[in-house]
Design an enzyme around this catalytic site. Structure first.
Site, PDB file in Angstrom:
ATOM      1  CD1 TRP A  34      -0.218  -1.205   3.242  1.00 35.92           C
ATOM      2  CD2 TRP A  34       0.544   0.743   3.405  1.00 35.92           C
ATOM      3  NE1 TRP A  34       0.641  -1.197   4.345  1.00 35.92           N
ATOM      4  CE2 TRP A  34       0.986   0.402   4.508  1.00 35.92           C
ATOM      5  CE3 TRP A  34       0.797   2.148   3.049  1.00 35.92           C
ATOM      6  CZ2 TRP A  34       1.636   0.769   5.239  1.00 35.92           C
ATOM      7  CZ3 TRP A  34       1.310   2.717   4.047  1.00 35.92           C
ATOM      8  CH2 TRP A  34       2.035   2.138   5.260  1.00 35.92           C
ATOM      9  CB  CYS A  35       4.183   1.617   1.135  1.00 37.19           C
ATOM     10  SG  CYS A  35       5.662   3.065   1.281  1.00 37.19           S
ATOM     11  CE1 TYR A  36       3.335   8.219  -5.364  1.00 38.55           C
ATOM     12  CE2 TYR A  36       5.284   8.987  -3.895  1.00 38.55           C
ATOM     13  CZ  TYR A  36       4.518   9.023  -5.220  1.00 38.55           C
ATOM     14  OH  TYR A  36       5.046   9.914  -6.074  1.00 38.55           O
TER      15      TYR A  36
END
Length: 515
Positions: free
Chosen positions: A169-171
């Site tokens: 989920w981390c950009y």
């Protein structure tokens, strides 16, 4: 010329011929009493002269515009890694300083607050990290997928194991993924894991391998760790000392760094120490030793303007994301004070004069503020009060342990001790005392430990009052003259009464004789 006879005419202390005076037993007794009284009163007056008295006043703070206030602190965070720990300050005038490092020192600590090594040096953040193009599509999965079951075997098999700990989920993890897979495939083609066997690039999904990431103290995503095989193998459970990579994240930079790591390892006998890589190249600035434990002790000082402001300690990074549900800003305050630190000797001397001074200059020292989500029922501070234990119990009972920050509201009062000599003021001590109120607040943002300080517009002024020597001499003269005069008056009255009684006695005797 003035004759001696004229000078004698102004004599206030004329002598009485000795044959006109008469010593008596009562006079001797009265003289002894008078002398003792003089000595006693002189001692009391001398003690009063040597005793310094103080006067206290409340006045408007005399600080000038532009004055700064020093805040000294020493705090331990059992679940905040030194890798991302940041000290920030800000005030109502708009001044904001982020990630202060010049006057701050960090030490990795374990859950028992014990240091695990030397000082941790933060990575300089002087430039933005270079990433690959966001539209890049990875051609293949070039990195090996690591799990808790195979991680140790891979770390023991390859002299260098470079691992990308990421979260889907981390950009920033998404930005790194194409470059990482391309670099991994390039290194795989150049240094075949089966034929060469000197280096391998892997990846760990921290949303799946939670315990593995926690074991390696991963708190920000993505975190690139460099594991080296060799004499750096630790005896405790086979864990390896490792480094963190903080360099650029584009494919070319990653490949260049990996090749520099491989260059120090001979192809044959690859089981030699990978730690022998001491080459001084540009990539060394991109690598730092990774924290050996998940906690951090932060100590040092900051200088702030004398206006309401905040001291904030949190996790901060310009190229990492944080899972707020995994953040825990519990902390133990070893020391927190405002203004210049007074030495114990100076404080003892001041308290001897002013007993109530210095009781609140370190009110939060030894206090613990623990969010028990990650620690179970374990407590790290022996000085916790029953109120704090009840507070921690209520946190768990109400389910407030996720995404919370602890805020301290501090009201600071300045105290000055001055002395006045020859009509000039001299400052002896400048001290700041404060009151503290703490609260636990839920938040949807990254949890922080926040210290909101507000200085009072009034200050306490304590003035030392010294008695003048002329006043002391005047009182001594008054004591001597007063006691002597009272003694003479008392003796004169008694002597006159004695003469009167003696005259009556002689008259009666003469009357009886004549009769």
């Amino acid at each position: 010329m003035i004759s001696s006879a004229k000078l004698k005419s102004v004599d206030f202390y004329r002598k009485i011929p000795r044959d006109l005076t008469e010593a008596s037993l009562s006079g001797a007794g009265l003289s002894i009493v008078a002398a003792l009284a003089m000595v006693f009163l002189f001692g009391m007056e001398l003690n009063n002269y040597l005793t310094v008295t103080t006067s206290t006043a409340v006045i408007v703070d005399r600080s000038t515009d532009g004055d700064f206030l020093r805040i000294d602190f020493n705090m331990s965070f059992p679940s905040l890694s030194c890798e991302f720990a940041s000290v920030d300050v800000g005030d109502v005038l708009g001044t904001n300083r982020l990630n202060i490092t010049k006057t701050i020192r960090k030490f990795s600590i374990d859950h028992d607050l014990k240091p695990t090594g030397s000082e941790f040096h933060s990575v300089p953040s002087s430039h933005f990290l270079k990433h690959g193009e966001e539209g890049d599509e990875e051609s293949a999965e070039g990195s090996a997928t690591l799990t808790a079951s195979n991680f140790d075997s891979f770390s023991h098999q390859y002299p260098i194991l470079v691992v990308n700990f990421f979260a889907p989920w981390c950009y920033w993890s998404k930005r790194l993924k194409p470059s990482w897979e391309k670099a991994a495939q390039t290194i795989r083609d150049r240094y075949d894991p089966e034929m060469d066997g000197r280096i391998l690039l892997g990846k760990v999904d921290c949303t799946e391998e939670i315990d593995l990431c926690r074991r390696h103290h991963i708190q920000g995503y993505p975190s690139i760790r460099i594991f080296r095989k060799g004499s750096d193998l630790r005896e405790d459970h086979g864990h390896h000392e490792h480094e963190s990579y903080y360099g650029d994240r584009d494919t070319d930079s990653l490949v260049k760094t990996m090749e520099e790591l491989v260059a120090s390892i001979p192809r044959e006998g690859s089981q030699k120490l990978a730690l022998e890589d001491k080459s001084k190249n540009s990539a060394e600035n991109a690598k730092r030793p990774a924290p050996k434990a998940g906690g951090c002790r932060i100590e040092g000082y900051v200088r702030v303007k004398k206006v309401p402001g905040n001291l904030i300690i949190s996790a901060r990074s310009g190229a990492h994301s944080f899972d707020t549900s995994q953040m825990n800003l519990s902390h133990v305050i070893t020391h927190l004070s405002f203004g210049r630190i007074l030495s114990p000797k100076v404080m003892s001397d001041v308290q001897r004069l002013i007993p109530y001074l210095g009781r609140s200059h370190d009110r939060l020292n030894g206090r613990s503020f623990i969010n028990t989500r990650d620690f179970g029922a374990k407590c790290y501070c022996k000085s916790m009060t029953s109120y704090e234990m009840e507070w921690i119990h209520d946190i768990g009972y109400l389910g407030l342990s996720i995404d919370v920050y602890i805020e301290h509201y501090l009201q600071v009062v300045k105290t000055e001790v001055i002395t006045t000599r020859f009509s000039t003021e001299h400052k002896l001590v400048e001290e700041y005392e404060y009151t503290a109120h703490s609260s636990l607040t839920q938040t949807v943002y990254i949890p922080v430990a926040k210290f909101h300080f507000e200085l009072s517009p009034m200050q306490v002024l304590i003035t030392e009052n010294h008695k003048s020597f002329s006043h002391f001499i005047t009182n001594v003269c008054a004591i001597i003259g007063g006691v002597f005069t009272v003694g003479c008056w008392d003796f004169g009255c008694n002597f006159a009464q004695y003469n009167q009684n003696d005259e009556k006695s002689r008259t009666r005797q003469e009357f009886l004789i004549e009769k």
